[in-house]
Design an enzyme around this catalytic site. Structure first.
Site, mmCIF file in Angstrom:
data_model
loop_
_atom_site.group_PDB
_atom_site.id
_atom_site.type_symbol
_atom_site.label_atom_id
_atom_site.label_comp_id
_atom_site.label_asym_id
_atom_site.label_seq_id
_atom_site.Cartn_x
_atom_site.Cartn_y
_atom_site.Cartn_z
ATOM 1 N N HIS A 127 39.273 31.659 46.654
ATOM 2 C CA HIS A 127 38.375 32.790 46.372
ATOM 3 C C HIS A 127 39.092 34.119 46.635
ATOM 4 O O HIS A 127 39.046 35.033 45.816
ATOM 5 C CB HIS A 127 37.125 32.650 47.254
ATOM 6 N N GLU A 128 39.780 34.210 47.756
ATOM 7 C CA GLU A 128 40.466 35.465 48.102
ATOM 8 C C GLU A 128 41.609 35.766 47.133
ATOM 9 O O GLU A 128 41.793 36.903 46.703
ATOM 10 C CB GLU A 128 40.995 35.401 49.546
ATOM 11 N N HIS A 131 40.462 37.218 43.911
ATOM 12 C CA HIS A 131 40.206 38.670 43.931
ATOM 13 C C HIS A 131 41.478 39.426 43.516
ATOM 14 O O HIS A 131 41.418 40.462 42.865
ATOM 15 C CB HIS A 131 39.803 39.133 45.336
HETATM 16 ZN ZN LIG Z 1 34.950 37.760 47.858
#
Ligand SMILES: [Zn+2]
Length: 269
Positions: A127-128, A131
């Protein structure tokens, strides 16, 4: 008059160029900052954090996080596969993690109390990293620069709710416990990071179905979990539905990884 018209059309073209890029999931993005500049500023901010915040000295924890991060990074496409990815494991009880442009990943040891296994940590790290690969920081920096506020890039990355503020790493840490390190992500960005992150973990050989208990546990630990994982995120139920709806796409990726021998064995203990 012609000169004025010319100026106007140049400005319009600039806006058109800025607004016509689209994210990996097809969301339209307004991006006009230099990625290179953001990456340089991120590196600086990351080094500051690493120099001023306590790092974990727990070998098992460091190895565990490193093992998962390395497996996820290995499935990235260019230009992200060419980055020199850096990882810092911060000795901090906050349930948090972040990734910065240029390939800088920070994981707080507090998150290891929420993640039950390597698959769940991969969901967080995927998820990170998503980004970063979806250029969300650039999107936020571009939006901020449009408003004419001179925003410090580190502040955007580390807690840009405070527009215009100059954050030191220690202030970011202090604030991090209260407001989270990546406060200004929008819901659209969060959903996108969930979807892309799921693909990364699956391709790396982590079970994407584990993302569901992970985000449920994250929601349950909401008292400790800061904004990056809660306030701007889709409501828990919607989020779970979105993740499950991606399984038909991501489970075959996971099965393929297993067949091809990408079977991470990162041990938490
Ligand atoms: Zn996030």
């Amino acid at each position: 008059m012609p000169k004025i018209h010319l100026l106007i059309s140049i400005v319009l073209v600039a806006f058109a160029v800025a607004s016509c890029s689209s994210s990996p999931t097809g969301r339209s993005q307004m991006i006009w900052k230099s990625d290179k500049e953001l990456e340089a500023q991120s590196r600086k901010a990351f080094n500051q954090m690493r120099a001023s915040m306590p790092l974990s000295t727990d070998r098992k924890k460091i190895d565990f996080v490193y093992c998962v991060a390395e497996a996820v990074v290995a499935v990235l496409d260019p230009p992200y596969s060419d980055f020199e990815w850096d990882l810092a494991v911060f000795d901090n009880d906050a349930v948090n993690a972040f990734a910065m442009p240029g390939g800088k990943i920070g994981v707080f040891t507090g998150i290891l109390k929420v993640t039950e296994n390597q698959h769940q940590l991969a969901a967080v790290i995927g998820h990170e990293i998503a980004h970063v690969t979806a250029r969300h920081s650039n999107e936020r920096a571009s939006r901020a620069s449009l408003t004419g506020i001179g925003v410090n890039v580190a502040a955007i990355i580390l807690g840009g709710g405070h527009s215009g503020a100059t954050y030191t790493a220690q202030q970011a840490l202090d604030a991090g416990a209260a407001v989270g390190i990546s406060l200004p992500h929008t819901r659209g960005q969060e959903s996108e990071a969930d979807i892309i992150g799921l693909e990364y973990m699956a391709k790396a050989g982590f079970d994407p179905r584990e993302s569901v208990p992970l985000w449920q546990r994250m929601a349950a630990s909401s008292e400790k979990a800061p904004a990056e994982f809660l306030s701007t995120h889709p409501a828990s139920e919607t989020r779970i539905e979105n993740l499950v709806s991606e399984w038909p796409k991501t489970l075959p990726m996971y099965n393929e990884a297993i067949e091809e021998g990408r079977i991470p064995t990162c041990s938490k203990e």
